[in-house]
Design a protein around this motif. Structure first.
Motif, PDB file in Angstrom:
ATOM      1  N   GLY A   1       6.856   6.088 -14.361  1.00 23.22           N
ATOM      2  CA  GLY A   1       5.892   5.519 -14.903  1.00 23.22           C
ATOM      3  C   GLY A   1       4.502   4.952 -14.554  1.00 23.22           C
ATOM      4  N   GLU A   2       4.469   4.988 -13.051  1.00 24.67           N
ATOM      5  CA  GLU A   2       3.548   4.458 -12.389  1.00 24.67           C
ATOM      6  C   GLU A   2       2.455   5.470 -12.006  1.00 24.67           C
ATOM      7  OE1 GLU A   2       4.568   1.527  -9.309  1.00 24.67           O
ATOM      8  OE2 GLU A   2       6.222   1.180 -10.410  1.00 24.67           O
ATOM      9  N   LYS A   3       2.544   6.954 -12.470  1.00 22.94           N
ATOM     10  CA  LYS A   3       1.664   7.778 -12.007  1.00 22.94           C
ATOM     11  C   LYS A   3       1.955   8.329 -10.743  1.00 22.94           C
ATOM     12  CE  LYS A   3      -0.963   7.446 -15.984  1.00 22.94           C
ATOM     13  NZ  LYS A   3      -0.304   8.356 -16.940  1.00 22.94           N
ATOM     14  N   LEU A   4       3.054   7.961 -10.028  1.00 23.14           N
ATOM     15  CA  LEU A   4       3.282   8.414  -8.661  1.00 23.14           C
ATOM     16  C   LEU A   4       3.772   9.879  -8.597  1.00 23.14           C
ATOM     17  CD1 LEU A   4       5.588   5.413  -7.731  1.00 23.14           C
ATOM     18  CD2 LEU A   4       3.151   5.927  -7.160  1.00 23.14           C
ATOM     19  N   GLY A   5       4.091  10.300  -9.635  1.00 21.95           N
ATOM     20  CA  GLY A   5       4.333  11.904  -9.518  1.00 21.95           C
ATOM     21  C   GLY A   5       3.064  12.626  -9.255  1.00 21.95           C
ATOM     22  N   ALA A   6       1.996  12.242  -9.983  1.00 20.65           N
ATOM     23  CA  ALA A   6       0.456  12.869  -9.566  1.00 20.65           C
ATOM     24  C   ALA A   6       0.156  12.507  -8.238  1.00 20.65           C
ATOM     25  CB  ALA A   6      -0.604  12.283 -10.503  1.00 20.65           C
ATOM     26  N   HIS A   7       0.330  11.417  -7.613  1.00 17.07           N
ATOM     27  CA  HIS A   7       0.088  11.084  -6.311  1.00 17.07           C
ATOM     28  C   HIS A   7       0.622  11.947  -5.387  1.00 17.07           C
ATOM     29  CE1 HIS A   7      -1.441   7.823  -3.252  1.00 17.07           C
ATOM     30  NE2 HIS A   7      -0.545   8.408  -2.903  1.00 17.07           N
ATOM     31  N   ILE A   8       2.069  12.035  -5.484  1.00 16.43           N
ATOM     32  CA  ILE A   8       2.744  13.043  -4.558  1.00 16.43           C
ATOM     33  C   ILE A   8       2.375  14.306  -4.743  1.00 16.43           C
ATOM     34  CG2 ILE A   8       4.968  13.368  -5.668  1.00 16.43           C
ATOM     35  CD1 ILE A   8       6.185  12.513  -3.075  1.00 16.43           C
ATOM     36  N   LEU A   9       2.083  14.876  -5.832  1.00 21.29           N
ATOM     37  CA  LEU A   9       1.878  16.297  -6.013  1.00 21.29           C
ATOM     38  C   LEU A   9       0.195  16.616  -5.410  1.00 21.29           C
ATOM     39  CD1 LEU A   9       3.084  17.142  -9.607  1.00 21.29           C
ATOM     40  CD2 LEU A   9       3.601  18.249  -7.243  1.00 21.29           C
TER      41      LEU A   9
ATOM     42  N   ASP B   1      11.575  23.141   5.293  1.00 27.22           N
ATOM     43  CA  ASP B   1      10.739  23.295   4.229  1.00 27.22           C
ATOM     44  C   ASP B   1       9.438  22.124   4.285  1.00 27.22           C
ATOM     45  OD1 ASP B   1      12.009  25.204   2.634  1.00 27.22           O
ATOM     46  OD2 ASP B   1      13.524  23.696   1.864  1.00 27.22           O
ATOM     47  N   LEU B   2       8.656  22.078   3.629  1.00 23.52           N
ATOM     48  CA  LEU B   2       7.595  21.194   3.492  1.00 23.52           C
ATOM     49  C   LEU B   2       7.971  20.053   2.737  1.00 23.52           C
ATOM     50  CD1 LEU B   2       4.669  20.355   4.447  1.00 23.52           C
ATOM     51  CD2 LEU B   2       3.643  21.682   2.725  1.00 23.52           C
ATOM     52  N   CYS B   3       8.350  18.935   3.239  1.00 24.42           N
ATOM     53  CA  CYS B   3       8.937  17.674   2.454  1.00 24.42           C
ATOM     54  C   CYS B   3       7.986  16.588   2.701  1.00 24.42           C
ATOM     55  CB  CYS B   3      10.026  17.319   2.978  1.00 24.42           C
ATOM     56  SG  CYS B   3      11.396  18.736   2.801  1.00 24.42           S
ATOM     57  N   ILE B   4       7.243  16.003   1.415  1.00 20.33           N
ATOM     58  CA  ILE B   4       6.169  14.982   1.609  1.00 20.33           C
ATOM     59  C   ILE B   4       6.911  13.583   0.865  1.00 20.33           C
ATOM     60  CG2 ILE B   4       3.995  14.058   0.619  1.00 20.33           C
ATOM     61  CD1 ILE B   4       4.121  16.433   2.734  1.00 20.33           C
TER      62      ILE B   4
ATOM     63  N   MET C   1       0.726  -1.237  -0.107  1.00 24.63           N
ATOM     64  CA  MET C   1       0.031  -0.159  -0.196  1.00 24.63           C
ATOM     65  C   MET C   1       1.001   1.189  -0.103  1.00 24.63           C
ATOM     66  SD  MET C   1      -2.864   1.259   2.811  1.00 24.63           S
ATOM     67  CE  MET C   1      -4.300   1.254   1.868  1.00 24.63           C
ATOM     68  N   ILE C   2       0.457   2.358  -0.706  1.00 30.18           N
ATOM     69  CA  ILE C   2       1.374   3.583  -0.967  1.00 30.18           C
ATOM     70  C   ILE C   2       0.845   4.359  -0.156  1.00 30.18           C
ATOM     71  CG2 ILE C   2       1.912   5.345  -2.404  1.00 30.18           C
ATOM     72  CD1 ILE C   2       2.238   3.143  -4.619  1.00 30.18           C
ATOM     73  N   LYS C   3       1.477   5.117   0.786  1.00 31.01           N
ATOM     74  CA  LYS C   3       1.045   6.355   1.813  1.00 31.01           C
ATOM     75  C   LYS C   3       2.201   7.443   1.562  1.00 31.01           C
ATOM     76  CE  LYS C   3      -0.299   2.948   5.107  1.00 31.01           C
ATOM     77  NZ  LYS C   3      -0.146   2.421   6.580  1.00 31.01           N
ATOM     78  N   THR C   4       1.377   8.522   1.855  1.00 30.36           N
ATOM     79  CA  THR C   4       2.386   9.834   1.964  1.00 30.36           C
ATOM     80  C   THR C   4       2.444  10.231   3.574  1.00 30.36           C
ATOM     81  OG1 THR C   4       0.432  11.375   1.639  1.00 30.36           O
ATOM     82  CG2 THR C   4       1.947  10.488  -0.326  1.00 30.36           C
ATOM     83  N   ARG C   5       3.311  10.712   3.892  1.00 32.95           N
ATOM     84  CA  ARG C   5       3.935  11.415   5.054  1.00 32.95           C
ATOM     85  C   ARG C   5       4.971  12.637   4.915  1.00 32.95           C
ATOM     86  NH1 ARG C   5       8.400   9.920   7.210  1.00 32.95           N
ATOM     87  NH2 ARG C   5       9.101   7.587   7.234  1.00 32.95           N
ATOM     88  N   ALA C   6       5.039  13.369   6.079  1.00 30.23           N
ATOM     89  CA  ALA C   6       6.262  14.360   6.084  1.00 30.23           C
ATOM     90  C   ALA C   6       7.435  13.674   6.169  1.00 30.23           C
ATOM     91  CB  ALA C   6       6.118  15.243   7.114  1.00 30.23           C
ATOM     92  N   LEU C   7       8.625  13.956   5.415  1.00 37.07           N
ATOM     93  CA  LEU C   7       9.869  13.393   5.653  1.00 37.07           C
ATOM     94  C   LEU C   7      10.433  13.853   7.068  1.00 37.07           C
ATOM     95  CD1 LEU C   7      11.654  13.992   2.231  1.00 37.07           C
ATOM     96  CD2 LEU C   7      10.480  11.941   3.168  1.00 37.07           C
ATOM     97  N   THR C   8      11.125  13.151   7.818  1.00 41.75           N
ATOM     98  CA  THR C   8      11.716  13.101   8.922  1.00 41.75           C
ATOM     99  C   THR C   8      13.413  13.058   8.428  1.00 41.75           C
ATOM    100  OG1 THR C   8      12.051  10.621   9.612  1.00 41.75           O
ATOM    101  CG2 THR C   8      10.158  12.203  10.341  1.00 41.75           C
ATOM    102  N   ALA C   9      14.188  13.324   9.510  1.00 42.98           N
ATOM    103  CA  ALA C   9      15.624  13.327   9.389  1.00 42.98           C
ATOM    104  C   ALA C   9      16.088  12.021   9.208  1.00 42.98           C
ATOM    105  CB  ALA C   9      16.218  13.669  10.733  1.00 42.98           C
ATOM    106  N   ALA C  10      15.478  11.068   9.605  1.00 44.84           N
ATOM    107  CA  ALA C  10      15.850   9.592   9.289  1.00 44.84           C
ATOM    108  C   ALA C  10      15.584   9.338   7.654  1.00 44.84           C
ATOM    109  CB  ALA C  10      14.893   8.749  10.043  1.00 44.84           C
ATOM    110  N   ASP C  11      14.913   9.928   6.970  1.00 46.70           N
ATOM    111  CA  ASP C  11      14.498   9.686   5.496  1.00 46.70           C
ATOM    112  C   ASP C  11      15.538  10.471   4.770  1.00 46.70           C
ATOM    113  OD1 ASP C  11      12.141   8.454   6.061  1.00 46.70           O
ATOM    114  OD2 ASP C  11      11.051  10.234   6.559  1.00 46.70           O
TER     115      ASP C  11
END
Length: 146
Positions: free
Chosen positions: A76-84, A39-42, A1-11
């Motif tokens: 090529g999996e349309k992940l750019g649209a998902h993250i945007l 910054d806002l990092c997703i 499953m694909i999820k989004t969240r704010a990045l942390t220093a560990a990322d």
């Protein structure tokens, strides 16, 4: 499953590896750590693995997309649209009304993505990006979130 969240220093190390595989001039883990702090990092994750991310610099009600990178194996999996989409929502939540970005004029995939999400071209910056084979212009885009 694909999820989004704010990045942390560990990322930061994983984000740096994706950035290095995406751009000629890539950011180090330390540079990404600095962006994560200010910054806002997703991030886009599958299970616990980072597969893409975006960085948005916010100033009052305006913001600039600084970078977006997707793991080469997942392009090529349309992940750019998902993250945007996730980035747009996070920006709205932060009070952003307008987002700006630059994209190299030869990056047709990114250009098509931005246009499909309602970004409008507003200008061109000649010789904006430095490449191994010379310089390339950037097109600037704007998206109204209100």
């Amino acid at each position: 499953m694909i999820k989004t969240r704010a990045l942390t220093a560990a990322d930061a190390p994983a984000a740096s590896a994706i950035h290095q595989s995406s751009f000629e001039t890539a950011w180090t883990a330390a540079q990404l750590h600095d962006h994560i702090e200010r910054d806002l990092c997703i991030g886009l994750f599958e299970d616990s693995s980072l597969i893409g991310f975006a960085v948005l610099s916010v100033a009052a009600d305006q913001a600039d997309i600084i970078t977006i990178a997707i793991s080469p194996a997942r392009r090529g999996e349309k992940l750019g649209a998902h993250i945007l989409s996730a980035l747009h929502q996070a920006a709205k939540d932060a009070g952003v009304r307008v987002i700006f970005l630059e994209v190299a004029i030869d990056n047709t995939a990114a250009t098509a993505l931005y246009k499909s999400l309602g970004y409008s071209a507003i200008g061109t910056r000649p010789a904006y990006y430095k490449r191994a084979h010379g310089r390339v212009a950037a097109r600037t885009y704007r998206k109204d979130l209100s």
